[in-house]
Design an enzyme around this catalytic site. Structure first.
Site, PDB file in Angstrom:
ATOM      1  N   THR A 324       0.833  -1.201   0.000  1.00  0.00           N
ATOM      2  CA  THR A 324       0.000   0.000   0.000  1.00  0.00           C
ATOM      3  C   THR A 324       0.868   1.252   0.000  1.00  0.00           C
ATOM      4  O   THR A 324       0.562   2.243  -0.667  1.00  0.00           O
ATOM      5  CB  THR A 324      -0.922   0.008   1.229  1.00  0.00           C
ATOM      6  OG1 THR A 324      -1.714  -1.189   1.221  1.00  0.00           O
ATOM      7  CG2 THR A 324      -1.837   1.214   1.230  1.00  0.00           C
ATOM      8  N   GLN A 354      -6.449  -2.158  -2.863  1.00  0.00           N
ATOM      9  CA  GLN A 354      -5.710  -0.946  -2.492  1.00  0.00           C
ATOM     10  C   GLN A 354      -4.880  -0.440  -3.669  1.00  0.00           C
ATOM     11  O   GLN A 354      -4.059  -1.173  -4.224  1.00  0.00           O
ATOM     12  CB  GLN A 354      -4.793  -1.208  -1.307  1.00  0.00           C
ATOM     13  CG  GLN A 354      -5.516  -1.560  -0.009  1.00  0.00           C
ATOM     14  CD  GLN A 354      -5.600  -3.048   0.222  1.00  0.00           C
ATOM     15  OE1 GLN A 354      -5.694  -3.836  -0.725  1.00  0.00           O
ATOM     16  NE2 GLN A 354      -5.583  -3.449   1.488  1.00  0.00           N
ATOM     17  N   GLN A 376     -10.309   2.122  -3.931  1.00  0.00           N
ATOM     18  CA  GLN A 376      -9.912   1.875  -2.549  1.00  0.00           C
ATOM     19  C   GLN A 376      -8.580   2.547  -2.254  1.00  0.00           C
ATOM     20  O   GLN A 376      -7.629   2.442  -3.029  1.00  0.00           O
ATOM     21  CB  GLN A 376      -9.812   0.367  -2.283  1.00  0.00           C
ATOM     22  CG  GLN A 376      -9.480   0.024  -0.836  1.00  0.00           C
ATOM     23  CD  GLN A 376      -9.605  -1.445  -0.524  1.00  0.00           C
ATOM     24  OE1 GLN A 376     -10.166  -2.223  -1.303  1.00  0.00           O
ATOM     25  NE2 GLN A 376      -9.098  -1.859   0.630  1.00  0.00           N
ATOM     26  N   TRP A 468      -9.650   2.402  11.505  1.00  0.00           N
ATOM     27  CA  TRP A 468      -8.546   1.557  11.040  1.00  0.00           C
ATOM     28  C   TRP A 468      -7.629   1.190  12.205  1.00  0.00           C
ATOM     29  O   TRP A 468      -7.157   0.065  12.302  1.00  0.00           O
ATOM     30  CB  TRP A 468      -7.775   2.306   9.957  1.00  0.00           C
ATOM     31  CG  TRP A 468      -6.610   1.583   9.385  1.00  0.00           C
ATOM     32  CD1 TRP A 468      -6.441   0.241   9.275  1.00  0.00           C
ATOM     33  CD2 TRP A 468      -5.434   2.173   8.809  1.00  0.00           C
ATOM     34  NE1 TRP A 468      -5.224  -0.048   8.670  1.00  0.00           N
ATOM     35  CE2 TRP A 468      -4.602   1.121   8.383  1.00  0.00           C
ATOM     36  CE3 TRP A 468      -5.022   3.498   8.615  1.00  0.00           C
ATOM     37  CZ2 TRP A 468      -3.364   1.367   7.777  1.00  0.00           C
ATOM     38  CZ3 TRP A 468      -3.803   3.729   8.007  1.00  0.00           C
ATOM     39  CH2 TRP A 468      -2.979   2.664   7.586  1.00  0.00           C
TER      40      TRP A 468
END
Length: 560
Positions: A324, A354, A376, A468
């Site tokens: 990511t 991602q 995303q 998160w």
């Protein structure tokens, strides 16, 4: 590898027993930290009962620096034998190397500022608070990347020592906050902060440069003004800015550079705050390249011809083996970065999961009239202090995420149509420690469905955010919310994770999706009054009055 324990043998040492009075003093100092037992076990034995919180803070920050250097040695030892690694290992370890190098810089700066004093001016104290908060964020990003992308053998070797590192950094941050910034008000930052550039008189006349217009939502054209002491000035929206050097990027080769990457590479290293911006004007076009503005490339200003005109695009994503952190089309770390009138895309699509358009880890960074387009994880507000004005942000799942202290002002948020079975979450804020000065603030923003979602026949839930990390912090204030926002407002991450430690809040939002009667009833959810909301304004939350005026970007410091 066998050297793992050797490298860290000096980190977790067995300490001699101290006298009862010293032990009591240690206990009193360590108790308020998130890891009091760890703090006591690692405290120095040669301190007497008169040692202060600042003494302990200096000890733990120095220990943090030594441990970070040990982490770097371990990571480099693995990277020194790349043929024994998978590509995903190399990428995850490479991310760690970059992040740990930044941590060395941040810890060294903190030591330099705290080594000989128990008092810092509030602005300087908050700067160091920001750096130590970012140390934890960088370390967490490294750990997350190892856990999600690296092979099991590397996970086994690194994650244990990294967990101890997390506790060490957390204790260092807590002791620093106790010793140097107790009771510090963010509202006092302005009065003691030295501005990055000298103020320019508002009456200075500028010569029109029509080729530097930003056609959309700018407050007047960008204009190059008369020289002043060997430097030029630009008028940009809210005022004048100094220009040290200027480069033009044109794809046809008629400019100074034909790629953005080459123009960035030519930026002077280590420009200080008073030296003026290195301005890169990117002529309209679609630039298929991956751009990175490094930590040494400070006070870079990138100006495009407007949203949809100057477009930087890429398609890296996690499904294809990128982490990511390193899949971003555009990544910036250099302090003081400013971007105006640019679209940044990640076109991987929803099926690739991602896929970051922008990753921003640059302190005192600003994006004005820009667009970030993805699905995303579109916009990764990774760390430090950031400001976004009149920007468009498109995405689906967690599409504004990270652990910066960030203010979005007058931005348009456009949830898109996700894959079947998915729901939209606008934010996924990643604050991991109660002492971090981070969070996401949405002020006077507009939240409405993107065209594909608006025209879809199905029912897609859209939430304001989900936690998160354990101390996730996000606020929405004075923003328009269309009917796409689910009445509950917020979504869980997993079960009851973080519901009592997060801080989610709303203040005087409006529109059909803004009703709060059916909002979640979590312990961490709040309805704010204007007094509380003022803590999350540009002036207070990111110290904006001390640096935003010199970017030329218009902003409002307080509540609107």
């Amino acid at each position: 590898m066998d050297f793992t324990l050797t490298i860290f043998s000096s980190f977790l040492i067995t300490l001699h027993f101290s006298s009862p009075s010293i032990a009591s003093s240690q206990r009193a100092i360590c108790y308020p930290t998130p890891f009091p037992s760890f703090c006591e076990s690692q405290s120095p034995t040669n301190y007497n009962h008169s040692a202060t919180v600042c003494d302990y803070g200096r000890f733990f920050i120095r220990r943090s620096l030594e441990t970070t250097q040990n982490f770097i040695s371990l990571v480099n030892a693995y990277l020194g034998n790349p043929y024994a690694l998978f590509q995903t290992d190399i990428r995850a370890l490479g991310d760690c190397g970059s992040l740990l190098d930044l941590n060395v810089d941040f810890l060294s700066a903190t030591i330099q500022n705290t080594d000989s004093t128990d008092y810092l001016q509030s602005s300087q104290a908050e700067d160091m608070h920001t750096l130590l908060s970012a140390v934890l964020t960088n370390h967490q990003t490294c750990s997350d990347g190892i856990q999600s992308s690296a092979s099991s053998s590397i996970q086994s070797a690194l994650l244990g020592p990294f967990e101890n590192g997390t506790m060490l950094y957390s204790v260092s941050l807590a002791l620093y906050k106790q010793g140097w910034v107790p009771g510090t008000s963010k509202g006092r930052w302005l009065t003691e902060r030295n501005p990055p550039f000298s103020a320019i008189g508002s009456g200075r006349k500028a010569d029109d440069r029509s080729h530097l217009k930003i056609p959309r939502r700018s407050e007047g054209n960008i204009r190059e003004a008369t020289s002043m002491r060997g430097r030029k000035l630009l008028q940009l929206g809210g005022g004048y800015v100094h220009v040290n050097q200027m480069a033009v990027v044109r794809q046809d080769g008629t400019g100074d550079f034909s790629t953005i990457g080459d123009a960035v590479a030519a930026a002077p290293n280590g420009t200080d705050a008073g030296g003026g911006y290195y301005v890169i004007y990117v002529v309209a076009g679609v630039y298929q390249e991956y751009v990175s503005v490094g930590s040494s490339q400070t006070y870079v200003m990138m100006i495009g011809d407007g949203i949809g005109q100057t477009v930087i695009t890429g398609s890296r994503n996690v499904a294809d083996g990128w982490t990511t952190f390193n899949c971003a089309t555009f990544a910036v770390v250099g302090t003081g970065f400013v971007a105006v009138g640019i679209t940044i895309q990640n076109t991987a699509g929803a099926a690739k999961y991602q896929a970051v358009a922008l990753r921003n880890g640059a302190d005192l960074s600003t994006f004005y009239s820009c667009s970030f387009e993805g699905y995303q994880d579109t916009l990764y507000t990774h760390s430090l202090r950031q400001f976004y004005k009149e920007c468009d942000i498109y995405g689906t799942v967690d599409f504004i995420f990270g652990n910066a202290a960030v203010v979005f002002q007058n931005c348009s948020i456009y949830p898109r149509l996700p894959m079947a079975g998915q729901y939209n979450t606008i934010t996924a804020q990643g604050r991991t420690d109660v002492n971090q000065n981070t969070g996401t603030s949405m002020q006077n923003c507009n939240i409405a469905a993107a065209p594909d979602l608006a025209s879809s026949s199905g029912t897609v839930q859209t939430f304001l955010g989900r936690p998160w990390k354990e101390y996730s912090r996000t606020v929405y204030m004075y923003s328009f919310m269309d009917s796409l926002i689910d009445p509950a407002g917020w979504s869980v991450w997993s079960g009851d994770y973080a519901l009592d430690t997060l801080f989610y809040a709303e203040c005087d939002n409006y529109g059909p999706g803004s009703g709060t009667t059916s909002r979640v009833k979590w312990p961490g959810y709040h309805l704010m009054d204007p007094t509380d909301a003022s803590n999350f304004t540009a002036s207070n939350f990111v110290a904006g009055d001390g640096w935003l005026p010199f970017t030329g970007v218009p902003y409002t410091g307080g509540l609107m």
